[in-house]
Design a protein around this motif. Structure first.
Motif, PDB file in Angstrom:
ATOM      1  N   ALA A 231      -1.452  -1.629  -6.225  1.00  0.00           N
ATOM      2  CA  ALA A 231      -2.017  -2.755  -5.463  1.00  0.00           C
ATOM      3  C   ALA A 231      -1.263  -3.008  -4.160  1.00  0.00           C
ATOM      4  O   ALA A 231      -1.783  -3.680  -3.257  1.00  0.00           O
ATOM      5  CB  ALA A 231      -2.012  -4.018  -6.322  1.00  0.00           C
ATOM      6  N   GLN A 232      -0.046  -2.458  -4.045  1.00  0.00           N
ATOM      7  CA  GLN A 232       0.742  -2.648  -2.819  1.00  0.00           C
ATOM      8  C   GLN A 232       0.382  -1.641  -1.727  1.00  0.00           C
ATOM      9  O   GLN A 232       0.839  -1.764  -0.591  1.00  0.00           O
ATOM     10  CB  GLN A 232       2.239  -2.523  -3.135  1.00  0.00           C
ATOM     11  CG  GLN A 232       2.738  -3.358  -4.298  1.00  0.00           C
ATOM     12  CD  GLN A 232       2.419  -4.822  -4.152  1.00  0.00           C
ATOM     13  OE1 GLN A 232       2.654  -5.403  -3.090  1.00  0.00           O
ATOM     14  NE2 GLN A 232       1.883  -5.432  -5.204  1.00  0.00           N
ATOM     15  N   ILE A 233      -0.430  -0.649  -2.101  1.00  0.00           N
ATOM     16  CA  ILE A 233      -0.750   0.444  -1.177  1.00  0.00           C
ATOM     17  C   ILE A 233      -2.163   0.278  -0.637  1.00  0.00           C
ATOM     18  O   ILE A 233      -3.128   0.189  -1.408  1.00  0.00           O
ATOM     19  CB  ILE A 233      -0.627   1.814  -1.882  1.00  0.00           C
ATOM     20  CG1 ILE A 233       0.789   2.011  -2.456  1.00  0.00           C
ATOM     21  CG2 ILE A 233      -0.994   2.947  -0.936  1.00  0.00           C
ATOM     22  CD1 ILE A 233       1.869   2.135  -1.421  1.00  0.00           C
ATOM     23  N   ALA A 234      -2.294   0.244   0.675  1.00  0.00           N
ATOM     24  CA  ALA A 234      -3.618   0.157   1.307  1.00  0.00           C
ATOM     25  C   ALA A 234      -4.217   1.554   1.454  1.00  0.00           C
ATOM     26  O   ALA A 234      -3.548   2.468   1.948  1.00  0.00           O
ATOM     27  CB  ALA A 234      -3.511  -0.505   2.672  1.00  0.00           C
TER      28      ALA A 234
ATOM     29  N   GLN B  35       2.345   5.692   3.426  1.00  0.00           N
ATOM     30  CA  GLN B  35       3.046   4.616   2.723  1.00  0.00           C
ATOM     31  C   GLN B  35       3.950   5.176   1.620  1.00  0.00           C
ATOM     32  O   GLN B  35       5.061   4.686   1.402  1.00  0.00           O
ATOM     33  CB  GLN B  35       2.032   3.632   2.142  1.00  0.00           C
ATOM     34  CG  GLN B  35       1.301   2.843   3.247  1.00  0.00           C
ATOM     35  CD  GLN B  35       0.076   2.131   2.723  1.00  0.00           C
ATOM     36  OE1 GLN B  35       0.183   1.025   2.207  1.00  0.00           O
ATOM     37  NE2 GLN B  35      -1.086   2.776   2.852  1.00  0.00           N
TER      38      GLN B  35
ATOM     39  N   GLN C 143      -9.732  -1.630   0.930  1.00  0.00           N
ATOM     40  CA  GLN C 143      -9.323  -1.382  -0.444  1.00  0.00           C
ATOM     41  C   GLN C 143      -7.839  -1.079  -0.552  1.00  0.00           C
ATOM     42  O   GLN C 143      -7.263  -0.427   0.328  1.00  0.00           O
ATOM     43  CB  GLN C 143     -10.067  -0.153  -1.015  1.00  0.00           C
ATOM     44  CG  GLN C 143     -11.546  -0.318  -1.262  1.00  0.00           C
ATOM     45  CD  GLN C 143     -12.135   1.007  -1.738  1.00  0.00           C
ATOM     46  OE1 GLN C 143     -12.068   2.008  -1.019  1.00  0.00           O
ATOM     47  NE2 GLN C 143     -12.712   1.008  -2.937  1.00  0.00           N
ATOM     48  N   ASN C 144      -7.259  -1.538  -1.661  1.00  0.00           N
ATOM     49  CA  ASN C 144      -5.929  -1.052  -2.000  1.00  0.00           C
ATOM     50  C   ASN C 144      -6.090   0.107  -2.979  1.00  0.00           C
ATOM     51  O   ASN C 144      -7.198   0.408  -3.438  1.00  0.00           O
ATOM     52  CB  ASN C 144      -5.024  -2.162  -2.547  1.00  0.00           C
ATOM     53  CG  ASN C 144      -5.541  -2.758  -3.847  1.00  0.00           C
ATOM     54  OD1 ASN C 144      -6.050  -2.046  -4.729  1.00  0.00           O
ATOM     55  ND2 ASN C 144      -5.407  -4.081  -3.995  1.00  0.00           N
TER      56      ASN C 144
END
Length: 797
Positions: A59-62, A91, A67-68
Motif C-alpha cells: 500500500a506504500q508503493i504507487a 520505489q 492505484q497503489n
C-alpha cells in the motif's frame, strides 16, 4: 544522479529462469501473470514476515496516479505497462515518487540516472520475469544492486538452513550474501617466516588475524581476502621523528653507475625452525580487533574469509619495520604460503603447536589501499603460488617514487618532512607492548638509525637501498591477475606508481584492469556513481571461486572518471597506448606559449615564511595567476581552447636553461586555467551509513565526487620535480657551470584530464616546491631558453 554499472551481465532467458528459481523466486514463464506478480512483489519485502505486513508494504508503493501496489495486485492483472512497472521499480530501488521522479514519466528519470529497462510493456509472464531479473541486477539508491538490497533486509537469512551442507550461491555471475557475517569465527595464529628482521637469530613469527564464515566449521572450504596492513595494530606519534625540510640543497660531487645502484638479493639465512610439539585444528586466541576495511567486510557475508597481518615489526609479531624492504615482502608472502598449505603457523608464540589453514581453498586475493596495496604489489612480484589476484588501491610500486624524485628529496603530498624512517616509527607498533619493547629498544634504535642513514636525505639519489624497494624491476614475475585503482589527483602516492606498474605488466599473460578516479588518496568502494563492489564481486567470483562468468571480458580494461561532467565514468581498452586512439603534440615554449619573461629568481622559501603559508596554501598560490610567488616562477600560457581535448599519458618537458649556482631544484606544474566549479579531491558524503555491508551488519557512508560550490581560477593537472644535477636519471650526476646553459629532460606525473572548450593550458616553471621538496634559503636565478625548450603533450583522440 548517475548510477554507472559495468558488472551487470545479460544471460540468456533460460539462464535467467534457472537463477530466479535458484534464489526461490517464480520462474515459470507459463505461470499465471497475477499470481507470479504477487509472489514476486511479496518476495521483494523480506522484512515483512506475514501477509498483513506485506499488504501494508504494498500500500506504500504507487503504481500510477490512481492505484497503489496493493490495489493493483488485487485487480488480478494479466499484464503491466512499462510505465507502471518502472514506477514500482524505482520505489523499490529507493527513489521517491513525486520527489525524485514523476509517476507520469518514470522512464525519463531512469534514462537520466542510466538505469536499464526493458523496451516494451509486460504483456505476459515471460515479460514480467525478464523485467524482474533485470530489476534484481539493477543498482539502487543505496549503491548496491537490488538483490543485494534485498539480502540486506533478510532475503537470504534462512538460505543455509535449507541445506545440510553450507554452500555459496551464484546470481548474475556473482556470489551472493548467504552467510551471516555476524557469526564469523574470529581467531589469531602466528606464522613462521624465513626472515630475521630484528637480527635476534630467530625466524620472525608474524601474527595473523582471521575472520572466517561459521560454515567452515561444517566442512566448507573458502577462499581468502588477505590484507597486509602495517597499521592494523595501531600507529605511533611521529612528531619528534618528522624532518624539518632542509634549507641547503647539497652540491653533488659525483654520481654512480647503474651497477652500483642495483640491489643484490639478500640471502636468507638458513635459520633453525621452531621445534614442533604437536598439531591443533583450533586456534588458542580470539581476534579481539575488528575488521577495519569495508571492502573486506562486504565479502564476509559472501563466503570469503578475511585475514589481516600487520607484518614484521608490529604488535604481537617479531621483527623490525624495513619500509618496503625485502623482509616486508617476505612477510606478506609467508601469510599467503600458510593460506595455501605451504608454510607453518602456530597457535601461540611459545608452545610449538602448529595449525593449518584447513578451512582455506588455497586461493588468495590481496586487497587494500596505500601501504596495504603496496605490499600486495610487492607480493605479486614474487610470483608466489596461490595468490590469484591483487586489488591494489593507490599502491606504491617503487618507494623511490614515493619519497624521492629525480635526485630530489620529496615529501608525499600533505606530509612535508615525512621519510622512510618516519614511517618506520609510525608503524613500529611493537613499542605499544612495553614488555616486548624493553627487550628490543636498543636494537630497534640501531636499526632505525640505519634506515635514516641509508635513505640519504643529503643527495636524494637512487641507490641500491632504494632499488631493493623497487617492485617494478620484478614485474615479469607477476602471475596473479591485477586490478589497480588510483586517484588522478593523488599527490601522496603519485599516479606514476600505478601507471608505470601498469606499463611494466602490459605484456604479461595475465588479466589486468585499471580504474582511475578524480580523488586524492581515497577509497572508491563507496562512491555511489560507480558499481565498484559489484565489479569486484564479479572479478573475485571468477578469480577465487573459478566461476566462468566472463569477468575479464565483461569488465572494461580501463575505467576513468571524467573531471568535467559529474558521475561520469568512461571505459577504454588501454591507457595512453600510442598505437591506438592517441597522438602526441610537441609544442615549443617560445612559439606556442605566451610568456612575459624567460627568467626568474627563486625567492619561494622567503616568501613562504613571510606569508606564513602552509603546504596547502602554497599549492593553491603557486597555480593562481596573481599571487606573492609571481616573481619566483615563469608563467607560460597557450591560447584558449577552441574544442574539447583530453590529455592522457605522461607529459614530457625538454628544457634548456642556465642557473647562477652549481645546483638547483626545478619544479614544473601543468595547469588548467579558467573560472569553473571543479571537482573536490575528496568525495563528499551523500548518505551517511547508507551502504549496508551485510544483513544486520556494519554500515558505511555513501560518497560522491562533486563540483565545488564556488568557481576557482585554476586547477593543477600534473606536476614534476628534478634536481638539475640529475638531468638523465636519479643516480648519474652532471656538474653545472653557473651561467652556462645546459639541458634537462623531465617526465611529469601521468594524467587523464578533460580540458573543455574555453579553457587554457598554463605551464608553470619554478624552483623549490614548499609543499614537497626541501626549502633552500639561498636564492637561485633561472634563465630558460624558451626557443630551445619543448613540451610534449599526449592526447586521446
Amino acid at each position: 544522479m548517475k548510477l554507472n554499472q559495468f558488472a551487470r551481465l545479460a544471460p540468456e532467458f533460460s539462464q535467467q529462469l534457472t537463477e530466479l528459481a535458484r534464489i526461490g523466486l517464480p520462474a515459470d514463464p507459463q505461470g499465471h501473470f497475477a499470481n507470479t506478480a504477487a509472489a514476486l512483489y511479496a518476495a521483494f519485502f523480506p522484512e515483512a514476515y506475514q501477509l498483513a505486513a506485506k499488504q501494508d508494504k504494498f500500500a506504500q508503493i504507487a503504481v500510477n496516479s490512481r492505484q497503489n501496489l496493493a490495489e493493483w495486485l488485487a485487480s488480478g492483472p494479466t499484464q503491466m505497462t512499462r510505465r507502471d512497472f518502472y514506477n514500482v521499480a524505482l520505489q523499490l530501488l529507493g527513489f521517491e515518487a513525486f520527489t525524485d521522479f514523476d509517476l507520469s514519466d518514470p522512464l525519463a528519470f531512469m534514462a537520466a540516472t542510466e538505469l536499464p529497462s526493458v523496451d516494451h510493456d509486460l504483456l505476459d509472464t515471460r515479460d514480467l520475469l525478464k523485467a524482474s531479473y533485470l530489476l534484481l541486477t539493477t543498482r539502487t539508491k543505496h549503491l548496491v544492486n537490488f538483490l543485494d538490497d534485498l539480502a540486506n533486509r533478510g532475503f537470504f537469512k534462512n538460505f543455509q538452513s535449507s541445506s545440510t551442507q553450507p554452500k555459496p550461491l551464484l546470481f548474475n555471475g556473482k556470489v551472493q550474501q548467504v552467510f551471516d557475517a555476524r557469526q564469523a569465527i574470529r581467531e589469531v595464529v602466528w606464522i613462521e617466516s624465513d626472515v630475521d628482521s630484528d637480527h635476534d637469530g630467530q625466524r620472525d613469527l608474524l601474527e595473523a588475524t582471521i575472520y572466517r564464515p561459521k560454515a567452515t566449521e561444517q566442512g566448507l572450504k573458502v577462499p581468502v581476502l588477505f590484507t597486509a596492513n602495517p597499521y592494523f595494530h595501531g600507529t605511533n606519534d611521529v612528531t619528534a621523528a618528522t624532518h624539518v625540510p632542509e634549507t641547503v640543497l647539497a652540491v653533488k660531487s659525483h654520481g654512480a653507475s647503474k651497477a652500483e645502484v642495483t640491489a643484490t638479493p639478500v640471502r636468507t639465512d638458513d635459520l633453525p625452525k621452531r621445534v614442533v610439539t604437536g598439531e591443533a585444528t583450533e586456534a588458542e586466541a580470539y581476534a579481539e580487533e575488528n575488521s577495519m576495511y569495508a571492502f573486506n567486510d562486504y565479502f564476509l557475508a559472501r563466503g570469503f574469509a578475511v585475514v589481516y597481518s600487520a607484518g614484521v615489526g608490529t604488535r604481537y609479531s617479531d621483527g623490525f619495520r624495513t619500509i618496503g624492504g625485502p623482509e616486508e615482502t617476505a612477510g606478506a608472502v609467508a601469510v599467503v604460503e600458510w593460506l595455501t598449505g605451504k608454510r607453518r603457523a602456530f597457535t601461540n608464540r611459545t608452545a610449538g603447536v602448529t595449525i593449518k589453514a584447513w578451512w582455506s581453498t588455497g586461493k588468495v586475493a590481496m586487497t587494500g589501499k596505500s601501504y596495504l596495496a603496496t605490499l600486495a604489489i610487492a607480493a605479486a612480484t614474487t610470483g608466489v603460488e596461490g595468490l590469484k589476484t591483487i586489488i591494489a588501491d593507490a599502491g606504491i610500486s617503487s618507494w623511490y617514487d614515493y619519497y624521492r624524485e629525480n635526485g630530489l628529496v620529496v615529501a608525499p603530498g600533505g606530509f612535508q618532512g615525512e621519510d622512510a624512517d618516519v614511517l618506520a616509527v609510525d608503524t613500529f607498533s611493537r613499542q605499544k607492548s612495553g614488555g616486548d619493547m624493553i627487550r628490543i629498544k636498543s636494537a630497534w634504535e640501531r636499526h632505525l638509525a640505519a634506515i635514516t642513514r641509508d635513505q640519504d636525505r643529503t643527495t636524494g639519489a637512487y641507490t641500491a637501498w632504494w632499488d631493493a624497494r623497487n617492485y617494478r624491476k620484478n614485474a615479469a614475475n607477476v602471475k596473479a591477475d591485477v586490478v589497480l585503482i588510483h586517484g588522478l589527483n593523488d599527490w601522496n602516492v603519485k599516479p606514476k606508481n600505478a601507471i608505470r606498474f601498469w606499463q611494466a605488466i602490459s605484456d604479461l599473460p595475465i588479466q589486468k584492469k585499471l580504474i582511475l578516479h578524480q580523488g586524492q588518496h581515497v577509497y572508491v568502494h563507496n562512491v555511489r556513481s560507480l558499481d565498484f563492489l559489484d565489479m569486484m564481486n564479479l572479478w573475485l567470483t571468477h578469480e577465487l571461486l573459478g566461476v566462468a562468468n566472463d569477468a575479464a571480458r565483461a569488465l572494461p580494461n580501463v575505467i576513468v572518471q571524467d573531471n568535467v561532467t559529474p558521475q561520469t565514468w568512461s571505459a577504454y581498452t588501454d591507457f595512453a597506448n600510442p598505437e591506438a586512439e592517441h597522438v602526441t603534440t610537441e609544442v615549443n615554449l617560445k612559439n606556442d606559449f605566451e610568456a612575459a619573461t624567460d627568467q626568474f629568481t627563486d625567492h619561494a622559501t622567503a616568501t613562504f615564511a613571510a606569508q606564513h603559508d602552509t603546504s596547502a596554501s602554497f599549492e593553491k598560490a603557486i597555480i593562481t595567476p596573481n599571487n606573492a610567488y609571481a616573481n619566483s616562477r615563469l608563467w607560460l600560457t597557450q591560447p584558449v581552447l577552441e574544442r574539447d581535448q583530453i590529455l592522457e599519458g605522461i607529459p614530457h618537458l625538454e628544457l634548456t636553461l642556465a642557473v647562477d649556482a652549481p645546483t638547483g631544484i626545478l619544479s614544473v606544474r601543468l595547469v588548467d586555467l579558467g573560472e569553473a566549479k571543479r571537482f573536490g579531491e575528496t568525495a563528499a558524503t551523500v548518505a551517511a551509513n547508507d551502504l549496508q555491508l551485510g544483513f544486520d551488519f556494519k554500515t558505511t557512508d555513501i560518497v560522491e565526487f562533486k563540483p565545488a560550490a564556488k568557481p576557482t581560477p585554476s586547477k593543477l593537472i600534473t606536476l614534476g620535480h628534478i634536481n638539475l644535477q640529475n638531468p638523465k636519471n636519479a643516480y648519474e650526476v652532471q656538474q653545472i657551470t653557473p651561467g652556462q646553459f645546459f639541458h634537462v629532460s623531465l617526465d611529469l606525473q601521468p594524467t587523464h584530464y578533460h580540458l573543455p572548450t574555453g579553457r587554457q593550458l598554463a605551464l608553470i616553471i619554478h624552483g623549490a616546491d614548499m609543499a614537497q621538496t626541501i626549502r633552500p634559503t639561498k636564492t637561485t636565478h633561472y634563465h630558460v631558453d624558451l626557443a630551445k625548450s619543448t613540451l610534449t603533450l599526449p592526447f586521446r583522440l
